[in-house]
Design a protein around this motif. Structure first.
Motif: not given
Length: 341
Positions: A186-187, A193, A221, A224
């Motif tokens: 994950a970022k 993303h 999602h 994100v």
């Protein structure tokens, strides 16, 4: 009440269960026994599922949460007995103790002293987990727990990838290990993303029909969504941030549908994480305002409310009420004819 006042609708009366998103009578007995200071039943519960990694991963995590403060004594017991289950439980308990010290808030809210204690306690988990892995070479769970520790210790990507290879060489669909890998990519943990979503899609594509690993799609999602929402808030776009959860999941609904269908197309296999997965899909469909699918997953939750992913967009103290509002809207009210298609 004024003419223009809106009457507050009553919430459905449901016995909502939080913090217990599983159905495992053996584990419940082991937890009760452990809370009374007796470890024999807990270790027996772990020993009997050595060849069932999904069950074993759930049991060790829940037991470790209940044994916070007792990791050092577990190490002493393991040193005497050499039992791999005790080593596993000791390592996992150190991880839970570390997170109890750090807390689960943003890093910016954690002081330097607490971070030092967090890292020091996490490092204590590594040796017991290696002992557990050596004791049962085919067991993926010590490596899954090692991955959690490595993430918290901010290990470099090469080390994290090496641990991931150890996991996937032993099992292909270990739900909590896949979720931790999702976090690694994950970022917010230094990934992106694109890489995280690609991992989720490949994982679901490779999983057998009827496996709740399909929930990696909505969970990715939600990652994100959280990142995008925080970016909007940081840039003072508070109205757009408030609207984003609904608009986001409306746009990605087709992909979520495909993942849900792969899980639910056949009679799903019994799985320790099924209730967690239903929470993930239910939250996504509530935000997408998709009545039929939201209803199916809300009912399948059987009132077992998991923090994730609801607390990505709902404050913890409001989770129960918001869940009940969703239940009232999507389950207790019959869908309109137009909503059936």
């Amino acid at each position: 009440m004024g003419f223009f006042s809106r009457k507050k609708s009553a919430l459905p009366q449901r016995d909502v269960i939080q913090g217990h998103t599983y159905e495992d009578a053996v584990l419940d007995t082991a937890v009760e026994s452990a809370s009374q200071g007796e470890l024999k039943v807990a270790l027996s519960a772990l020993a009997e599922c050595r060849t069932k990694p999904e069950v074993r991963a759930l049991r060790v995590r829940v037991l470790a949460e209940k044994l916070v403060g007792r990791a050092e004594s577990l190490v002493e017991t393991a040193q005497t007995t050499g039992d791999p289950d005790t080593w596993l439980l000791a390592g996992s308990t150190f991880i839970e103790e570390a997170w109890a010290i750090r807390g689960h808030g943003w890093a910016s809210s954690v002081g330097e002293d607490r971070f030092r204690m967090f890292f020091a306690t996490l490092r204590k988990a590594i040796a017991p987990l290696h002992e557990a892995a050596e004791g049962l070479p085919q067991d993926a769970v010590p490596w899954a727990e090692m991955q959690r520790a490595a993430l918290g210790l901010q290990a470099d990507r090469e080390e994290l990838d090496a641990v991931w290879r150890e996991i996937t060489s032993r099992t292909q669909t270990l739900y909590p290990a896949y979720y931790t890998r999702l976090q690694i990519l994950a970022k917010k943990w230094g990934g992106s993303h694109e890489e995280m979503l690609a991992f989720a899609r490949l994982s679901v594509d490779a999983a057998p029909h009827g496996d709740p690993i399909a929930a990696m799609i909505p969970l990715a999602h939600f990652e994100v969504l959280l990142a995008d929402q925080n970016e909007l808030i940081n840039n003072k776009h508070t109205i757009r941030a408030a609207m984003l959860p609904n608009t986001y999941f409306s746009k990605v609904r087709a992909e979520v549908d495909t993942a849900a269908d792969k899980w639910m197309v056949a009679i799903p296999r019994p799985h320790p994480r099924a209730l967690e997965a239903h929470n993930a899909f239910a939250a996504a469909y509530v935000l997408a305002v998709e009545p039929i699918r939201a209803r199916a997953h809300l009912v399948a939750m059987r009132d077992h409310l998991h923090d994730l992913p609801w607390n990505y967009y709902i404050d913890y103290d409001k989770l129960r009420d918001e869940y009940l509002k969703a239940y009232g809207k999507f389950v207790m009210k019959a869908p309109k004819p137009a909503e059936m298609y």
